[in-house]
Design a protein around this motif. Structure first.
Motif, PDB file in Angstrom:
ATOM      1  N   ALA A  66       1.451  -6.609  -7.053  1.00 50.31           N
ATOM      2  CA  ALA A  66       2.761  -6.993  -6.526  1.00 50.31           C
ATOM      3  C   ALA A  66       2.790  -7.206  -5.028  1.00 50.31           C
ATOM      4  CB  ALA A  66       3.798  -5.930  -6.913  1.00 50.31           C
ATOM      5  N   GLY A  67       1.680  -7.017  -4.350  1.00 50.68           N
ATOM      6  CA  GLY A  67       1.686  -7.142  -2.902  1.00 50.68           C
ATOM      7  C   GLY A  67       2.326  -5.929  -2.251  1.00 50.68           C
ATOM      8  N   ARG A  68       2.840  -6.092  -1.048  1.00 55.48           N
ATOM      9  CA  ARG A  68       3.384  -4.969  -0.284  1.00 55.48           C
ATOM     10  C   ARG A  68       4.490  -4.214  -1.008  1.00 55.48           C
ATOM     11  NH1 ARG A  68       4.955  -6.177   5.820  1.00 55.48           N
ATOM     12  NH2 ARG A  68       6.575  -7.425   4.779  1.00 55.48           N
ATOM     13  N   PRO A  69       5.380  -4.877  -1.793  1.00 55.42           N
ATOM     14  CA  PRO A  69       6.410  -4.116  -2.514  1.00 55.42           C
ATOM     15  C   PRO A  69       5.842  -3.089  -3.496  1.00 55.42           C
ATOM     16  CG  PRO A  69       7.009  -6.433  -2.423  1.00 55.42           C
ATOM     17  CD  PRO A  69       5.610  -6.339  -1.904  1.00 55.42           C
ATOM     18  N   GLY A  70       4.561  -3.237  -3.874  1.00 59.11           N
ATOM     19  CA  GLY A  70       3.979  -2.285  -4.822  1.00 59.11           C
ATOM     20  C   GLY A  70       3.455  -1.016  -4.191  1.00 59.11           C
ATOM     21  N   LEU A  71       3.378  -0.965  -2.849  1.00 55.65           N
ATOM     22  CA  LEU A  71       2.757   0.185  -2.195  1.00 55.65           C
ATOM     23  C   LEU A  71       3.539   1.479  -2.402  1.00 55.65           C
ATOM     24  CD1 LEU A  71       1.391  -1.202   1.195  1.00 55.65           C
ATOM     25  CD2 LEU A  71       0.091  -0.256  -0.717  1.00 55.65           C
ATOM     26  N   VAL A  72       4.831   1.464  -2.105  1.00 58.91           N
ATOM     27  CA  VAL A  72       5.617   2.697  -2.206  1.00 58.91           C
ATOM     28  C   VAL A  72       5.670   3.215  -3.641  1.00 58.91           C
ATOM     29  CG1 VAL A  72       7.901   3.719  -1.921  1.00 58.91           C
ATOM     30  CG2 VAL A  72       6.963   2.242  -0.133  1.00 58.91           C
ATOM     31  N   PRO A  73       6.046   2.398  -4.624  1.00 59.48           N
ATOM     32  CA  PRO A  73       6.048   2.918  -5.996  1.00 59.48           C
ATOM     33  C   PRO A  73       4.652   3.304  -6.475  1.00 59.48           C
ATOM     34  CG  PRO A  73       6.479   0.554  -5.979  1.00 59.48           C
ATOM     35  CD  PRO A  73       6.573   1.018  -4.573  1.00 59.48           C
ATOM     36  N   GLY A  74       3.635   2.550  -6.061  1.00 62.00           N
ATOM     37  CA  GLY A  74       2.276   2.880  -6.488  1.00 62.00           C
ATOM     38  C   GLY A  74       1.814   4.210  -5.931  1.00 62.00           C
ATOM     39  N   LEU A  75       2.002   4.413  -4.637  1.00 64.03           N
ATOM     40  CA  LEU A  75       1.569   5.661  -4.006  1.00 64.03           C
ATOM     41  C   LEU A  75       2.342   6.849  -4.566  1.00 64.03           C
ATOM     42  CD1 LEU A  75      -0.313   6.787  -1.826  1.00 64.03           C
ATOM     43  CD2 LEU A  75       1.548   6.508  -0.187  1.00 64.03           C
ATOM     44  N   THR A  76       3.640   6.696  -4.726  1.00 67.58           N
ATOM     45  CA  THR A  76       4.454   7.793  -5.256  1.00 67.58           C
ATOM     46  C   THR A  76       4.068   8.126  -6.687  1.00 67.58           C
ATOM     47  OG1 THR A  76       6.288   7.032  -3.861  1.00 67.58           O
ATOM     48  CG2 THR A  76       6.807   8.594  -5.620  1.00 67.58           C
ATOM     49  N   THR A  77       3.831   7.109  -7.491  1.00 68.10           N
ATOM     50  CA  THR A  77       3.434   7.345  -8.878  1.00 68.10           C
ATOM     51  C   THR A  77       2.060   7.995  -8.947  1.00 68.10           C
ATOM     52  OG1 THR A  77       4.723   5.412  -9.545  1.00 68.10           O
ATOM     53  CG2 THR A  77       3.128   6.253 -11.136  1.00 68.10           C
ATOM     54  N   GLY A  78       1.172   7.622  -8.019  1.00 67.17           N
ATOM     55  CA  GLY A  78      -0.138   8.265  -7.980  1.00 67.17           C
ATOM     56  C   GLY A  78      -0.040   9.739  -7.629  1.00 67.17           C
ATOM     57  N   VAL A  79       0.822  10.080  -6.683  1.00 63.29           N
ATOM     58  CA  VAL A  79       1.038  11.489  -6.341  1.00 63.29           C
ATOM     59  C   VAL A  79       1.615  12.236  -7.544  1.00 63.29           C
ATOM     60  CG1 VAL A  79       2.375  13.061  -4.881  1.00 63.29           C
ATOM     61  CG2 VAL A  79       1.301  11.032  -3.882  1.00 63.29           C
ATOM     62  N   ALA A  80       2.542  11.590  -8.251  1.00 67.98           N
ATOM     63  CA  ALA A  80       3.126  12.208  -9.441  1.00 67.98           C
ATOM     64  C   ALA A  80       2.061  12.431 -10.512  1.00 67.98           C
ATOM     65  CB  ALA A  80       4.248  11.332  -9.987  1.00 67.98           C
ATOM     66  N   ALA A  81       1.170  11.448 -10.694  1.00 71.32           N
ATOM     67  CA  ALA A  81       0.094  11.590 -11.682  1.00 71.32           C
ATOM     68  C   ALA A  81      -0.819  12.751 -11.326  1.00 71.32           C
ATOM     69  CB  ALA A  81      -0.699  10.284 -11.773  1.00 71.32           C
TER      70      ALA A  81
END
Length: 378
Positions: A66-81
């Motif tokens: 998704a480009g830059r818009p994917g960074l925040v949800p991706g990083l947060t979801t990774g921390v949650a995982a």
């Protein structure tokens, strides 16, 4: 119809984690080598770097989709995982979910007056809530359970099955060359070090028991059987993980015509990564020819793991490759395991590629195979 480069995104994610594996592992090995506060500092920094694997993986996968818009949800979801124990597999799946959510939300057309606020505030908030919420409430618990079951199954193999356990760990290390199955085997081996009185005595008590995948203490989740093999499982895993990239580099050197220009150029890097126990160094070879590279890598890695455990080799460092040899018990046997695994995998991949090359050459002669030409004419 939406067409997303899922495969490319996963590869991008894995490639972004390699520096964290290398830096974190080498700093931990350095921490074991040094004494006092300097050793504790180096080891703790390495542990923190290793602990970023899952969040960085998810963020990189989401960014690739998704480009830059994917960074925040991706990083947060990774921390949650990582927090829920879903580990590397959770990072991969979480990154895909976060990237897909950000991509779809980014395709929503809205009036110009709200486009800016939606892009900067609305999109990351909604995508993060969706992706991280799914990870915490739906996707994460089953993934964590799968990891627990696999680890428990490995722990169920008793001391009489040491060679079998080594072979299984070695095969798991090579089957996805740094992916979720690889990380389950690594976590199992690292858990054994917590119960090793020699290793545990040389590590900072408050810093060394952090698992790089979940953020939990290894001592809290280490299988009981890991205590029966202190340092042995790590020796098997490290020998297996070193063998795969070293074998691909060796095969490229021995039969360069069987490999592409990019693979030949990658060989020196694969050698270095293999020597330092970064199994991901073999990924470029597996991507272009998985049907031949992965089975060959599994053969050598399983052999290396079985030999390491069969000879009661031990390692008290959680990473480092050749830099961890100072902690090895039966260092000659460990080196022999790595060498044998490397040679077997190299021979297997050369043989598999040679057979394929010969068949393709035969089919191309005169536009038809010799077997279908009754006169044998060309």
């Amino acid at each position: 119809m939406i067409s997303l480069p899922i495969r490319r995104a996963l590869l991008v994610g894995v490639s972004y984690t390699i520096p964290f594996v290398a830096a974190g592992g080498l700093l931990q090995a350095l921490g074991l080598l040094l004494a006092g506060d300097a050793g504790a500092l180096a080891f703790s920094v390495g542990a923190f770097a290793f602990g970023l694997l899952t969040p960085v993986l998810a963020a990189a996968v989401a960014y690739a989709l998704a480009g830059r818009p994917g960074l925040v949800p991706g990083l947060t979801t990774g921390v949650a995982a990582a927090a829920i124990g879903a580990g590397y597999l959770g990072g991969l799946l979480g990154g895909l979910v976060a990237g897909l959510a950000a991509y779809l939300l980014g395709r929503i057309r809205c009036p110009d007056v709200v486009h800016g606020p939606w892009t900067i505030i609305g999109l990351p908030v909604v995508a993060t809530l969706l992706a991280a919420g799914l990870m915490l409430g739906l996707l994460g618990p089953p993934l964590a359970r799968v990891t627990t079951i696999l680890t428990g199954w490995l722990g169920g193999l008793d001391g009489s099955s040491a060679i079998l356990l080594g072979a299984i760990l070695g095969a798991m290390i090579a089957i996805d060359l740094g992916g979720p199955v690889n990380k389950v085997a690594y976590t199992f081996a690292a858990a054994g070090l917590v119960h090793d009185p020699v290793a545990a005595g040389s590590l900072p008590a408050t810093l060394t028991t952090l698992t790089p995948l979940t953020g939990d203490r290894l001592a809290d989740s280490a299988p009981a059987a890991a205590a029966a093999h202190p340092g042995a499982a790590m020796a098997a895993v490290m020998a297996a993980g070193m063998s795969a990239p070293l074998a691909m580099a060796l095969a490229t050197h021995l039969r360069p015509r069987l490999f592409t220009d990019a693979e030949r150029a990658h060989a020196p890097t694969a050698s270095t990564l293999g020597a330092l126990f970064v199994t991901e160094g073999a990924i470029p070879y597996a991507v272009t020819d998985p049907a031949r590279v992965v089975p060959a890598a599994m053969l050598g890695s399983a052999t290396a793991g079985a030999l390491a455990m069969g000879t009661q080799t031990t390692l008290d460092a959680p990473h480092g490759g050749v830099l961890a040899l100072f902690t090895a018990g039966h260092v000659v046997a460990f080196v022999a395991a790595v060498a044998l695994g490397t040679l077997l995998s190299a021979a297997a991949v050369i043989a598999a590629k040679s057979v394929t090359r010969d068949k393709q050459a035969t089919r191309m002669v005169g536009g038809r195979t010799r077997a279908t030409d009754p006169e044998g004419a060309v």
